[in-house]
Design a protein around this motif. Structure first.
Motif, PDB file in Angstrom:
ATOM      1  N   LYS A 324       0.829  -1.206   0.000  1.00  0.00           N
ATOM      2  CA  LYS A 324       0.000   0.000   0.000  1.00  0.00           C
ATOM      3  C   LYS A 324       0.864   1.257   0.000  1.00  0.00           C
ATOM      4  O   LYS A 324       0.610   2.209  -0.751  1.00  0.00           O
ATOM      5  CB  LYS A 324      -0.915  -0.027   1.221  1.00  0.00           C
ATOM      6  N   ASP A 325       1.930   1.267   0.832  1.00  0.00           N
ATOM      7  CA  ASP A 325       2.812   2.438   0.899  1.00  0.00           C
ATOM      8  C   ASP A 325       3.533   2.663  -0.428  1.00  0.00           C
ATOM      9  O   ASP A 325       3.724   3.804  -0.864  1.00  0.00           O
ATOM     10  CB  ASP A 325       3.837   2.265   2.027  1.00  0.00           C
ATOM     11  N   VAL A 326       3.941   1.573  -1.070  1.00  0.00           N
ATOM     12  CA  VAL A 326       4.647   1.696  -2.347  1.00  0.00           C
ATOM     13  C   VAL A 326       3.720   2.267  -3.419  1.00  0.00           C
ATOM     14  O   VAL A 326       4.090   3.184  -4.163  1.00  0.00           O
ATOM     15  CB  VAL A 326       5.204   0.327  -2.786  1.00  0.00           C
ATOM     16  N   VAL A 327       2.497   1.725  -3.507  1.00  0.00           N
ATOM     17  CA  VAL A 327       1.565   2.193  -4.540  1.00  0.00           C
ATOM     18  C   VAL A 327       1.218   3.661  -4.308  1.00  0.00           C
ATOM     19  O   VAL A 327       1.159   4.460  -5.254  1.00  0.00           O
ATOM     20  CB  VAL A 327       0.294   1.322  -4.563  1.00  0.00           C
ATOM     21  N   TYR A 328       1.022   4.032  -3.029  1.00  0.00           N
ATOM     22  CA  TYR A 328       0.754   5.446  -2.769  1.00  0.00           C
ATOM     23  C   TYR A 328       1.949   6.304  -3.185  1.00  0.00           C
ATOM     24  O   TYR A 328       1.783   7.383  -3.775  1.00  0.00           O
ATOM     25  CB  TYR A 328       0.439   5.707  -1.297  1.00  0.00           C
ATOM     26  N   SER A 329       3.167   5.838  -2.879  1.00  0.00           N
ATOM     27  CA  SER A 329       4.368   6.604  -3.225  1.00  0.00           C
ATOM     28  C   SER A 329       4.463   6.819  -4.727  1.00  0.00           C
ATOM     29  O   SER A 329       4.850   7.899  -5.193  1.00  0.00           O
ATOM     30  CB  SER A 329       5.620   5.882  -2.711  1.00  0.00           C
ATOM     31  N   ILE A 330       4.104   5.796  -5.507  1.00  0.00           N
ATOM     32  CA  ILE A 330       4.099   5.941  -6.967  1.00  0.00           C
ATOM     33  C   ILE A 330       3.092   7.007  -7.384  1.00  0.00           C
ATOM     34  O   ILE A 330       3.352   7.828  -8.269  1.00  0.00           O
ATOM     35  CB  ILE A 330       3.782   4.587  -7.634  1.00  0.00           C
ATOM     36  N   ALA A 331       1.919   7.010  -6.720  1.00  0.00           N
ATOM     37  CA  ALA A 331       0.888   7.996  -7.054  1.00  0.00           C
ATOM     38  C   ALA A 331       1.369   9.415  -6.782  1.00  0.00           C
ATOM     39  O   ALA A 331       1.158  10.325  -7.592  1.00  0.00           O
ATOM     40  CB  ALA A 331      -0.385   7.702  -6.267  1.00  0.00           C
ATOM     41  N   GLU A 332       2.024   9.629  -5.640  1.00  0.00           N
ATOM     42  CA  GLU A 332       2.441  10.987  -5.279  1.00  0.00           C
ATOM     43  C   GLU A 332       3.686  11.424  -6.031  1.00  0.00           C
ATOM     44  O   GLU A 332       3.742  12.539  -6.568  1.00  0.00           O
ATOM     45  CB  GLU A 332       2.694  11.075  -3.774  1.00  0.00           C
ATOM     46  N   LYS A 333       4.697  10.562  -6.084  1.00  0.00           N
ATOM     47  CA  LYS A 333       5.968  10.968  -6.675  1.00  0.00           C
ATOM     48  C   LYS A 333       5.933  10.936  -8.196  1.00  0.00           C
ATOM     49  O   LYS A 333       6.725  11.615  -8.858  1.00  0.00           O
ATOM     50  CB  LYS A 333       7.098  10.068  -6.165  1.00  0.00           C
ATOM     51  N   PHE A 334       5.017  10.163  -8.760  1.00  0.00           N
ATOM     52  CA  PHE A 334       4.908  10.091 -10.218  1.00  0.00           C
ATOM     53  C   PHE A 334       3.499  10.530 -10.622  1.00  0.00           C
ATOM     54  O   PHE A 334       3.235  11.715 -10.684  1.00  0.00           O
ATOM     55  CB  PHE A 334       5.280   8.690 -10.706  1.00  0.00           C
ATOM     56  N   THR A 335       2.599   9.608 -10.861  1.00  0.00           N
ATOM     57  CA  THR A 335       1.218   9.998 -11.193  1.00  0.00           C
ATOM     58  C   THR A 335       0.254   8.957 -10.653  1.00  0.00           C
ATOM     59  O   THR A 335       0.589   7.768 -10.573  1.00  0.00           O
ATOM     60  CB  THR A 335       0.997  10.099 -12.719  1.00  0.00           C
ATOM     61  N   PRO A 336      -0.967   9.381 -10.297  1.00  0.00           N
ATOM     62  CA  PRO A 336      -1.990   8.405  -9.916  1.00  0.00           C
ATOM     63  C   PRO A 336      -2.288   7.404 -11.034  1.00  0.00           C
ATOM     64  O   PRO A 336      -2.668   6.269 -10.761  1.00  0.00           O
ATOM     65  CB  PRO A 336      -3.213   9.279  -9.612  1.00  0.00           C
ATOM     66  N   GLN A 337      -2.099   7.833 -12.297  1.00  0.00           N
ATOM     67  CA  GLN A 337      -2.347   6.907 -13.408  1.00  0.00           C
ATOM     68  C   GLN A 337      -1.399   5.710 -13.336  1.00  0.00           C
ATOM     69  O   GLN A 337      -1.808   4.565 -13.563  1.00  0.00           O
ATOM     70  CB  GLN A 337      -2.172   7.625 -14.755  1.00  0.00           C
ATOM     71  N   LYS A 338      -0.127   5.974 -13.019  1.00  0.00           N
ATOM     72  CA  LYS A 338       0.831   4.872 -12.907  1.00  0.00           C
ATOM     73  C   LYS A 338       0.483   3.980 -11.720  1.00  0.00           C
ATOM     74  O   LYS A 338       0.628   2.751 -11.791  1.00  0.00           O
ATOM     75  CB  LYS A 338       2.247   5.423 -12.770  1.00  0.00           C
TER      76      LYS A 338
END
Length: 578
Positions: A324-338
């Motif tokens: 969950k933390d990793v997926v959220y980090s991808i959303a914030e640091k990159f894009t929610p689409q990714k």
């Protein structure tokens, strides 16, 4: 005869602009024209559902039964009808509108950005504990730049100090201490020189041979830490072969933390040797990710986040919190689409749904979206009953082409009637709809039967027209045995006289009883008997000749135009003749 039904709408209108009034033959072009009008400001689509009984129907000017009509325009469709039997055929047409209906739905959409940044708080969980933070270490302090000559000289000095130390008696304790300190400093300088010159084996030998256990551990650990900065590839390969180090795992953790800020790629290789120590491994990866992001190395950071995602998902036990933390980090640091793509890649449906639900407010939002759907609406339906025949011959073709028509009972050979109505003079209007309606109403209301023949002669049955009519009547009626029992009424029309008026043209012996019978029931109609001008005529003579003088002399009935507008009077009048 036609039955039609249309439904109120302001967008599409349908109208019949041409209907075949003649007898339908295979040799004649039988066209029914429909006009479909589009009143909207955009293209509309309709479909014609067409079926026929005893007739084939094709849309002549369209390859498809689905019709596109441009905005504020109309399209005329030609329906060609081909008879397949004798008698009557049924044409059924339904016009179906593909109505575009807009409606609003709540739709889940992926956000452009997360609404609130949380990674600083989340990543605090993955900071290495203070006990693992290395003390301040500068590899340059463990390097000494000496030439080979200087190293050789230093080696000789060490040998001399060792010899002198060996020769010094024990009672000279102060001298021994000074010699040992000097020897230790020289050995450390030699070790640093070997490390600087990438001669780690020589440095390792010095440490092993000349250091006490306490000093040996200190020198060895720092030599290894320093050499990772000098020749990383050699050191990463050799580290597993060095057995002198106590708690090598702790040393490797220290080395990885040394390298994270200065060379994160090398730090990652060191961490791979600590993969089994999952907690430190994850914390170290997060620190490398942070370093990559701080240096705008986004691609490398994203790759490591995915590495952690697969680690959390594919382990013996799923680490849901890490995932969950990793997926959220991808959303914030990159894009929610990714981040959404990562969620969608999860094969376990239950896990996928849980993760999407827990991160819903961070990755998704609900928006109103206007959508369109196609509603199939029947906007008009028609059912036509038409007179059809498969008769062949030039005169039959000419008969139909001139607008001639015959009731379907005659065409089907059903002579269960004794009244034949004929109209053999062209009028300013088509008489077919009125006579065909009359024919049907008499049959349905009173269970009686009549037959009719229409031939709108334009030249008073001249030499070209008479053979046409003669062949049709002979083949269809005069040749039948029932013909001699028929009463034939030849009808014609004259202009308006101010009141429905009927003139009976017959000899008095037949005309007067008929007049009296009609007057008893038709009080609103003027009925006159004419035994002179309207009694005979060429048409009566032609009919007698066609029927070989075997029929009762036909009676002329001349109606004023009022009967066309007052259909019920016309129906009542003909009904009294049956």
């Amino acid at each position: 005869m036609a039955m039609s039904e249309s439904y109120n709408n302001n967008v599409i209108n349908v109208e019949t602009i041409q209907f075949p009034q003649h007898l339908l033959l295979p040799s004649v072009q039988n066209i029914l024209k429909l006009r479909i009008i589009n009143n909207s400001d955009k293209q509309e689509n309709v479909r014609l559902n067409i079926s026929g009984e005893r007739v084939d129907i094709t849309i002549k000017n369209s390859d498809s039964d689905t019709i596109s009509i441009p905005q504020n325009d109309n399209k005329v469709l030609d329906l060609e009808i081909l008879p397949k039997a004798d008698g009557f055929g049924i044409i059924s047409i339904e016009v179906e509108w593909f109505k575009v209906v807009q409606f609003t739905v709540k739709v889940q959409k992926v956000r452009e950005n997360v609404p609130t940044e949380k990674t600083n708080e989340i990543w605090q969980k993955y900071t290495p504990p203070p006990s693992l933070e290395p003390e301040g270490f500068d590899p340059n302090e463990f390097l000494l730049d000496l030439s080979k000559g200087e190293i050789k000289k230093l080696n000789k000095g060490i040998c001399k100090l060792e010899d002198e130390l060996e020769d010094t008696p024990p009672e000279e304790a102060i001298k021994i201490a000074d010699l040992k300190n000097e020897l230790s400093e020289c050995l450390q300088s030699l070790i640093k020189a070997y490390i600087h010159n990438q001669e780690f084996d020589n440095a390792l030998s010095i440490i092993r041979e000349h250091s006490n256990e306490q000093n040996k551990e200190y020198l060895l650990r720092n030599a290894i830490r320093a050499y990772f900065f000098i020749d990383f590839e050699s050191m990463i390969s050799a580290i597993d072969l060095i057995d002198d180090v106590n708690d090598k795992s702790a040393l490797m953790k220290t080395v990885s933390l040394d390298l994270i800020k200065k060379n994160p790629s090398n730090a990652l290789q060191v961490l791979e040797k600590l993969r089994e120590e999952r907690d430190f491994y994850v914390r170290g990866i997060f620190q490398i990710i942070l370093n990559f992001l701080n240096n705008s190395q986004n691609e490398q950071a994203e790759s490591l986040l995915m590495k952690l995602f697969y680690l959390a998902k594919n382990g013996e036990n799923i680490n849901y919190d890490l995932m969950k933390d990793v997926v959220y980090s991808i959303a914030e640091k990159f894009t929610p689409q990714k981040a959404e793509k990562v969620i969608l890649s999860i094969e376990d449906q239950q896990l996928k749904e849980k993760l999407a639900k827990d991160l819903f407010d961070d990755i998704y939002r609900m928006v109103d979206e206007v959508r369109e759907k196609i509603e199939h609406r029947s906007i008009a339906s028609y059912r036509y009953r038409v007179n059809i025949s498969t008769q062949q011959g030039e005169n039959f073709t000419k008969f139909a082409a001139m607008g001639g028509n015959v009731s379907d009972n005659i065409l089907a050979g059903q002579f269960d009637f004794d009244i034949l109505v004929v109209s053999l003079i062209s009028q300013n209007f088509s008489l077919f709809p009125t006579l065909d309606r009359l024919y049907s109403d008499i049959a349905q209301q009173d269970e009686k039967q009549i037959g009719y023949v229409i031939f709108p002669s334009k030249e008073s049955l001249n030499q070209e027209e008479l053979p046409i009519l003669s062949e049709v009547l002979k083949r269809l009626i005069a040749s039948k045995t029932q013909a001699i029992q028929m009463k034939i009424y030849n009808i014609d029309f004259i202009p308006y006289l101010g009141k429905p008026t009927l003139i009976i043209g017959a000899e008095e012996s037949r005309g007067l009883p008929l007049k009296e019978k009609l007057e008893r029931s038709l009080s609103s109609v003027n009925i006159n008997l004419n035994t002179d001008l309207f009694e005979g005529g060429k048409i009566i003579g032609y009919l007698m000749k066609i029927f070989n003088q075997q029929i009762t002399r036909p009676i002329n009935l001349v109606f004023s135009y009022e009967f066309i507008n007052q259909y019920e009077e016309f129906l009542n009048c003909i009904n009294l003749l049956v």
